[in-house]
Design an enzyme around this catalytic site. Structure first.
Site, mmCIF file in Angstrom:
data_model
loop_
_atom_site.group_PDB
_atom_site.id
_atom_site.type_symbol
_atom_site.label_atom_id
_atom_site.label_comp_id
_atom_site.label_asym_id
_atom_site.label_seq_id
_atom_site.Cartn_x
_atom_site.Cartn_y
_atom_site.Cartn_z
ATOM 1 N N THR A 1 -6.542 -4.120 -3.935
ATOM 2 C CA THR A 1 -5.766 -5.027 -4.777
ATOM 3 C C THR A 1 -6.614 -5.567 -5.922
ATOM 4 O OG1 THR A 1 -4.205 -5.715 -3.067
ATOM 5 C CG2 THR A 1 -4.567 -7.252 -4.856
ATOM 6 N N PHE B 1 -2.636 2.809 -4.341
ATOM 7 C CA PHE B 1 -1.205 2.532 -4.471
ATOM 8 C C PHE B 1 -0.924 1.190 -5.129
ATOM 9 C CE2 PHE B 1 -1.982 0.055 -0.681
ATOM 10 C CZ PHE B 1 -0.948 -0.863 -0.593
ATOM 11 N N LYS B 2 -1.895 0.290 -5.105
ATOM 12 C CA LYS B 2 -1.689 -1.027 -5.708
ATOM 13 C C LYS B 2 -1.405 -0.934 -7.211
ATOM 14 C CE LYS B 2 -2.732 -2.931 -1.740
ATOM 15 N NZ LYS B 2 -3.782 -3.880 -1.460
ATOM 16 N N ASP B 3 -1.860 0.151 -7.851
ATOM 17 C CA ASP B 3 -1.622 0.306 -9.291
ATOM 18 C C ASP B 3 -0.131 0.336 -9.629
ATOM 19 O OD1 ASP B 3 -4.320 0.487 -10.185
ATOM 20 O OD2 ASP B 3 -4.402 2.573 -9.525
#
Length: 469
Positions: A142, A109-111
């Site tokens: 991250t 999800f960090k993308d």
């Protein structure tokens, strides 16, 4: 839109200055002066927007110093690399919607935030003819997302600290197999919290920060939080449009408080009751669960779990929520954060009524993670990664019949094959982007968890990144 520090001793700055500043000069975190409200009429007009179009509508309410066309171009470029056309698809299984946030370059999800932030950095540096040395600490995802966001960018060098042998082998290789000249991976002999403390100490040296043009890519950077607000509103619009439901709940696996804090901002932006419940899901590193349950925000030893990205004690975004919990009193926020720094604990039991209006929480054990992955696979033929399994278990505990529940799926299961194999007896399917990754050449420097050692390494390698101004 002006941005100010949670500790009240940094002059207000614009959005772009806040992005480049990262951590406020007084050691606090930056927040927008106001949180825009979105009415039902506006929400109705957004129902058929693409993800990128919605991202522009949400972000532009916080950004007034980037031309509209430039901001749209930055957003469009950031999400063009995602495999899913709708960026963050919602899939329905049983009583849950699973929000798949792992369709970006590093399968996490960090993308969603870091593809945008990397492009934003490049845009601002080109505009001002400057360079940047990015410093960040990661508990797993991250780091690779940050590296992929800035790899090969001429004006940027990136230094990422990760805890040596405390991330999954795939997570480690996603970072260390990137061999671009502007990428520096540092494995510290300590925990993520040690790395995070080193990064904060580095940014506290204002002379060093200025001399070496240091910038932050951790979720202390407001742009990270802002980009994550979008998928909460995106999910709400989906449920409102397709299920004709006026309110919904979210479950968020979190260790650093950034992802769920984005949900808190979205909740304040949307009409009253649109987001009914934010369920904070932790593993056995349960400082945030103890905070919600008893007002006990106190450090304990970091335990290694099957959900390593959540193996965190001191949550770097907690201070932003603390500021609002203290009724926007910067002096009180600063006092409490200094107490936490000195004593490793804060007693917030007097504020439990408000905390419990904002959040509920569940802590999930390794055994429960494995059982959840197995049960969900057997019921729905769908493989969860261990972090998402933490969220799914918590969602089951907090589910209310008749209220849609969205659980954030934070990573692709192929990033954690050992935990998945132990739960379901087979390895997860491997996407092409990481096929054979464990055999790839890698580059990483193992260093002591010592700020002086890390600073010297950065100085030695950042000097050549400096350009004549």
């Amino acid at each position: 839109m002006q941005y100010f520090s949670t500790r009240g001793e940094t002059a207000p700055v614009s959005f772009t200055k806040a992005v480049m500043m990262g951590l406020a000069e007084d050691g606090g975190l930056l927040l927008p002066r106001t949180i825009p409200r979105i009415g039902n009429e506006t929400l109705s007009s957004w129902e058929n927007l693409s993800y990128a179009e919605l991202a522009f509508e949400v972000m532009s309410r916080f950004i007034d110093d980037i031309p509209e066309n430039d901001l749209k171009a930055l957003i469009n470029r950031s999400y063009a690399s995602f495999e899913a056309e709708d960026v963050a698809p919602l899939v329905h299984h049983g009583d849950l919607h699973i929000l798949e946030l792992f369709h970006g370059p590093t399968l996490a999800f960090k993308d969603i935030a870091l593809q945008f932030l990397g492009n934003l950095f490049e845009y601002l540096l080109e505009k001002d003819d400057k360079v940047l040395n990015i410093i960040g600490a990661t508990s797993g995802d991250t780091g690779s997302a940050a590296i992929y966001g800035v790899r090969g960018k001429e004006r940027i060098r990136i230094f990422i600290l990760h805890p040596h042998n405390r991330v999954s082998p795939v997570q480690e290789k996603q970072m260390t197999s990137i061999l671009d000249d502007n990428v520096f991976n540092i494995a510290i002999e300590g925990s993520f919290d040690d790395g995070q403390a080193i990064v904060k100490k580095i940014f506290g040296d204002l002379d060093l920060k200025k001399e070496y043009s240091l910038g932050a890519i951790n979720s202390i950077n407001w742009a990270r939080v802002l980009a994550q607000v979008v998928y909460y509103i995106y999910s709400y619009l989906h449920v409102r449009t397709h299920e004709k439901m006026p309110s919904m709940d979210f479950t968020v696996p979190t260790g650093n408080f950034g992802d769920i804090f984005a949900g808190y901002i979205a909740k304040r932006m949307l009409p009253e009751g649109a987001i009914r419940q934010l369920v904070l899901a932790t593993n056995q590193n349960d400082i945030l669960n103890r905070f919600v349950g008893a007002g006990d925000y106190s450090l304990s030893d970091v335990a290694m779990t099957t959900s390593p990205s959540m193996d965190i004690q001191a949550a770097s975004n907690f201070e932003r929520y603390l500021y609002y919990l203290m009724d926007s009193e910067a002096g009180k926020t600063k006092e409490l954060m200094e107490q936490f720094s000195q004593e490793g604990k804060i007693d917030l039991s007097d504020y439990l009524d408000q905390i419990r209006r904002d959040f509920s929480s569940v802590a999930v054990s390794n055994e429960e993670v494995s059982e959840t992955i197995s049960d969900f696979y057997n019921k729905y033929d769908y493989v969860l990664d261990p972090h998402t399994a933490v969220g799914v278990k918590a969602a089951g505990d907090k589910y209310t019949v008749g209220v849609p529940m969205v659980c954030l799926s934070t990573a692709h299961p192929a990033k954690f094959p050992d935990a998945v194999h132990d739960a379901i007896g087979r390895d997860p399917e491997v996407p092409p982007s990481i096929d054979g990754i464990l055999e790839r050449e890698s580059r990483c420097q193992v260093l002591a968890a010592d700020a002086k050692v890390i600073v010297q390494y950065i100085k030695d390698n950042a000097k050549t990144a400096q350009k004549e101004q």
